[in-house]
Design a protein around this motif. Sequence first.
Motif, short mmCIF file in Angstrom:
data_model
loop_
_atom_site.label_atom_id
_atom_site.label_comp_id
_atom_site.label_asym_id
_atom_site.label_seq_id
_atom_site.Cartn_x
_atom_site.Cartn_y
_atom_site.Cartn_z
N LYS A 138 41.42 75.22 79.88
CA LYS A 138 40.47 75.79 78.69
C LYS A 138 39.90 74.70 77.79
O LYS A 138 39.48 75.01 76.61
CB LYS A 138 41.39 76.56 77.97
CG LYS A 138 41.80 77.90 78.69
CD LYS A 138 42.59 78.87 77.89
CE LYS A 138 43.03 80.12 78.72
NZ LYS A 138 43.75 79.78 80.25
N MET A 139 39.82 73.45 78.01
CA MET A 139 39.51 72.43 77.22
C MET A 139 38.00 71.97 77.74
O MET A 139 37.57 71.55 78.83
CB MET A 139 40.30 70.96 77.49
CG MET A 139 39.64 69.84 76.70
SD MET A 139 40.70 68.16 77.04
CE MET A 139 42.07 68.68 76.28
N PRO A 140 36.91 72.30 76.49
CA PRO A 140 35.47 71.97 77.01
C PRO A 140 35.23 70.47 77.22
O PRO A 140 36.23 69.87 76.50
CB PRO A 140 34.95 72.58 75.45
CG PRO A 140 35.90 73.14 74.78
CD PRO A 140 37.45 72.85 75.33
N ASP A 141 34.40 70.17 78.07
CA ASP A 141 34.27 68.67 78.16
C ASP A 141 34.04 68.05 76.91
O ASP A 141 34.40 66.75 76.82
CB ASP A 141 32.95 68.59 79.06
CG ASP A 141 33.29 68.81 80.45
OD1 ASP A 141 34.45 69.06 80.98
OD2 ASP A 141 32.30 69.34 81.03
N LYS A 142 33.52 68.69 75.83
CA LYS A 142 33.02 67.71 74.61
C LYS A 142 34.22 67.61 73.85
O LYS A 142 34.06 66.67 73.09
CB LYS A 142 32.01 68.57 73.78
CG LYS A 142 32.58 70.03 73.16
CD LYS A 142 31.65 70.69 72.45
CE LYS A 142 32.16 71.90 71.72
NZ LYS A 142 31.22 72.90 70.99
N MET A 143 35.52 67.97 74.26
CA MET A 143 36.54 67.95 73.55
C MET A 143 37.59 66.72 74.06
O MET A 143 38.63 66.37 73.42
CB MET A 143 37.51 69.18 73.41
CG MET A 143 37.00 70.23 72.40
SD MET A 143 36.93 69.47 70.77
CE MET A 143 38.57 69.33 70.38
N LYS A 144 37.20 66.54 75.61
CA LYS A 144 38.09 65.68 76.15
C LYS A 144 38.28 64.15 75.41
O LYS A 144 39.53 63.91 75.49
CB LYS A 144 37.65 65.52 77.60
CG LYS A 144 37.87 66.94 78.33
CD LYS A 144 37.17 66.26 79.91
CE LYS A 144 37.32 67.93 80.52
NZ LYS A 144 36.91 68.05 82.09
N MET A 145 37.19 63.70 75.18
CA MET A 145 37.36 62.29 74.53
C MET A 145 37.88 62.22 73.18
O MET A 145 38.74 61.61 72.95
CB MET A 145 35.74 61.60 74.49
CG MET A 145 35.32 61.08 75.93
SD MET A 145 36.32 59.71 76.40
CE MET A 145 35.76 58.50 75.34
#
Length: 224
Positions: A138-145
């Motif tokens: 449930k982690m959006p790509d934009k939140m990974k970094m």
Amino acid sequence: MKLPMIIFVIVYMAVLVSYLFSETSGNFKRRAVNKIILASMFLLYSIFETIHLGLFNTIQIICLIGVIFAYIGDVWLLWNFTKGGTAFSIGNLVLFGYLIVHLTQNGVSYLSVSWHLILLAILLGCFIFLVQKGWYDKMPDKMKMPFTGYILSVSLHGTLAFALLTQLHDVKSVLLCSGLVLFMISDYFISLHKFKYKESKLILRCNSFSYFTGLMLVALSFSF
């Protein structure tokens, strides 16, 4: 433990237990009021002891700045996850810097606790591995970094605090370092709740209990 400290701990823990239920009540206003009161308690206690013991001209002011950013992060997190995380990240780096100064002033060589970097690498490596494998589904790509950067910041002071517990056994250091370890643990819980088990009240409560207990211990360390 002095009577004012005992009273603070009893009242604080009562408010914390209340928050564990208001947090999952679905009533945002109740949750927000409860959380702000709880965060204000650890901040005001830290400020009071700083004034009471005349700590403004000591390294303790660095720790106070870190606590202030934690308070700001708590409040902002109610309305904006990114702004709250940014405030917490700044506070985490300040607290890491404080630990470096604290260990130096207590005659501990950083080399003797540098093994915390191994623990840091293990924790961060496992986290990155799970993120890259999509386990945090449930982690959006934009939140990974950004969130990985945040985990790095909190793990810096958390792992160093853990290492310092093997070297410093005075009351102040034990309270401070135990509190920061709990602070770090709480953010691994929040990663589970935010990006994996969104519906789990247990994980959310584990996050809040470990975080607010940790900040209580950090606040109490100002008394010594």
